[in-house]
Design an enzyme around this catalytic site. Sequence first.
Site, PDB file in Angstrom:
ATOM      1  N   GLU A 116     -17.812 -62.868  24.111  1.00 25.02           N
ATOM      2  CA  GLU A 116     -18.535 -63.606  23.064  1.00 25.02           C
ATOM      3  C   GLU A 116     -20.054 -63.488  23.227  1.00 25.02           C
ATOM      4  O   GLU A 116     -20.801 -64.309  22.690  1.00 25.02           O
ATOM      5  CB  GLU A 116     -18.125 -65.088  23.057  1.00 25.02           C
ATOM      6  CG  GLU A 116     -16.650 -65.355  22.850  1.00 25.02           C
ATOM      7  CD  GLU A 116     -16.098 -64.956  21.491  1.00 25.02           C
ATOM      8  OE1 GLU A 116     -16.869 -64.448  20.649  1.00 25.02           O
ATOM      9  OE2 GLU A 116     -14.887 -65.140  21.288  1.00 25.02           O
ATOM     10  N   HIS A 139     -19.332 -72.552  24.968  1.00 24.08           N
ATOM     11  CA  HIS A 139     -18.130 -72.390  24.141  1.00 24.08           C
ATOM     12  C   HIS A 139     -16.923 -72.808  24.967  1.00 24.08           C
ATOM     13  O   HIS A 139     -16.735 -72.316  26.084  1.00 24.08           O
ATOM     14  CB  HIS A 139     -17.987 -70.943  23.680  1.00 24.08           C
ATOM     15  CG  HIS A 139     -16.646 -70.640  23.076  1.00 24.08           C
ATOM     16  ND1 HIS A 139     -16.181 -71.286  21.949  1.00 24.08           N
ATOM     17  CD2 HIS A 139     -15.661 -69.794  23.455  1.00 24.08           C
ATOM     18  CE1 HIS A 139     -14.974 -70.827  21.661  1.00 24.08           C
ATOM     19  NE2 HIS A 139     -14.626 -69.929  22.566  1.00 24.08           N
ATOM     20  N   HIS A 141     -12.637 -74.794  24.644  1.00 21.86           N
ATOM     21  CA  HIS A 141     -11.446 -74.978  23.809  1.00 21.86           C
ATOM     22  C   HIS A 141     -10.926 -76.410  23.950  1.00 21.86           C
ATOM     23  O   HIS A 141      -9.834 -76.623  24.492  1.00 21.86           O
ATOM     24  CB  HIS A 141     -10.348 -73.993  24.231  1.00 21.86           C
ATOM     25  CG  HIS A 141     -10.707 -72.541  24.118  1.00 21.86           C
ATOM     26  ND1 HIS A 141      -9.938 -71.539  24.679  1.00 21.86           N
ATOM     27  CD2 HIS A 141     -11.735 -71.908  23.485  1.00 21.86           C
ATOM     28  CE1 HIS A 141     -10.480 -70.358  24.403  1.00 21.86           C
ATOM     29  NE2 HIS A 141     -11.581 -70.545  23.698  1.00 21.86           N
ATOM     30  N   GLU A 169     -20.390 -94.013  18.567  1.00 24.95           N
ATOM     31  CA  GLU A 169     -21.255 -93.005  19.193  1.00 24.95           C
ATOM     32  C   GLU A 169     -21.459 -91.738  18.355  1.00 24.95           C
ATOM     33  O   GLU A 169     -22.483 -91.078  18.494  1.00 24.95           O
ATOM     34  CB  GLU A 169     -20.654 -92.563  20.544  1.00 24.95           C
ATOM     35  CG  GLU A 169     -20.841 -93.533  21.659  1.00 24.95           C
ATOM     36  CD  GLU A 169     -22.314 -93.807  21.935  1.00 24.95           C
ATOM     37  OE1 GLU A 169     -22.728 -94.964  21.734  1.00 24.95           O
ATOM     38  OE2 GLU A 169     -23.031 -92.881  22.309  1.00 24.95           O
ATOM     39  N   HIS A 210      -9.395 -72.531  17.305  1.00 26.19           N
ATOM     40  CA  HIS A 210      -9.912 -71.792  18.474  1.00 26.19           C
ATOM     41  C   HIS A 210     -10.682 -72.703  19.435  1.00 26.19           C
ATOM     42  O   HIS A 210     -10.299 -72.836  20.584  1.00 26.19           O
ATOM     43  CB  HIS A 210     -10.788 -70.621  18.009  1.00 26.19           C
ATOM     44  CG  HIS A 210     -11.289 -69.769  19.135  1.00 26.19           C
ATOM     45  ND1 HIS A 210     -11.384 -68.405  19.082  1.00 26.19           N
ATOM     46  CD2 HIS A 210     -11.746 -70.108  20.358  1.00 26.19           C
ATOM     47  CE1 HIS A 210     -11.835 -67.944  20.230  1.00 26.19           C
ATOM     48  NE2 HIS A 210     -12.077 -68.965  21.029  1.00 26.19           N
TER      49      HIS A 210
HETATM   50  O1  2HA Z   1     -13.653 -65.852  26.698  1.00 27.60           O
HETATM   51  O2  2HA Z   1     -12.847 -68.155  24.793  1.00 27.60           O
HETATM   52  O3  2HA Z   1     -13.479 -66.884  22.601  1.00 27.60           O
HETATM   53  C1  2HA Z   1     -12.474 -66.249  26.095  1.00 27.60           C
HETATM   54  C2  2HA Z   1     -12.781 -66.952  24.830  1.00 27.60           C
HETATM   55  C3  2HA Z   1     -13.020 -66.129  23.651  1.00 27.60           C
HETATM   56 ZN    ZN Z   2     -12.797 -69.047  22.906  1.00 30.95          ZN
END
Ligand code: 2HA
Ligand code: ZN
Length: 270
Positions: A116, A139, A141, A169, A210
């Site tokens: 990414e 980033h 998940h 909040e 995602h």
């Molecule tokens: O690196 O999260 O979006 C693995 C991820 C790709």
């Molecule tokens: Zn990801």
Amino acid sequence: MKNILEAPFMVETVRTLTNLYRLGWDERNGGNLSVLLDEDVVAEYLDTGKVIREIPMTFDASSIIGKIFLVTGTGKYFKNVQYDPAYNLGIIKIGKSGKVAELLWGYTDGGRPTSELPAHLLSHITRLAIDPSHRVVMHTHPTNTIAMSLVHSLSERDFTRTLWQMQTESIVVFPEGVAVLPWMVCGTNEIGEATAEKLKEQRLCVWAAHGIYGVGRDLDEAFGLIETVEKAAQLYMLSVNAGIKNGITDSQLKDLAAVFGLNYNKDYLD
Ligand code: 2HA
Ligand code: ZN
């Protein structure tokens, strides 16, 4: 030279990645992180002119030539970073053409930066233009945020309003709201460009089915933004099937905004 494994930026990054794993948000090699470092600080630990190898990039980062980033490696697990930071992380300097990353440290197995990297570097470029003290792109998940993206309208207004209604909040922490991208193929320049565009107006961008991107001036700010979205999404997922009867109303949100002096997105309240 001082020991880079004891550098505050390294210690804090490793702790953050370990915590993200502990929260259950970064299964396997999920998630990635990049931190813009100050060259003067890095020079206490490394010869910043000594390039181990060059890693080509497929997008134009010419506006940030010479900038140095600590970046998670592609395919690496957040779970493992604390046991071998130099294997799982790398320090790169954007090379002269803006099309190459010069490796200064790390990726000891011959590895590369996160898949990414386009989303990260394009987001850094966007945020630095808005805020010179910007430093971090995160980033991850987060479970409930992804779950919410599966069952909720992906309109940015609808998505933000629900997050604001779940807990006091939310509007305080992200008054500008949350951007949302529909599902897209990840790891591409296209999703990187779309994310960076969204981050012009907001510091958070949900990737449907995602994960999420958060940015900040330091690791705590980026993490705190994401953590607050995830908490609101968890409250939503816990209560939606029972029927939400007492969400915070628009007039209550306006009262809150007035007392806290929030510059909130006026289009998002009726
Ligand atoms: O690196 O999260 O979006 C693995 C991820 C790709
Ligand atoms: Zn990801």
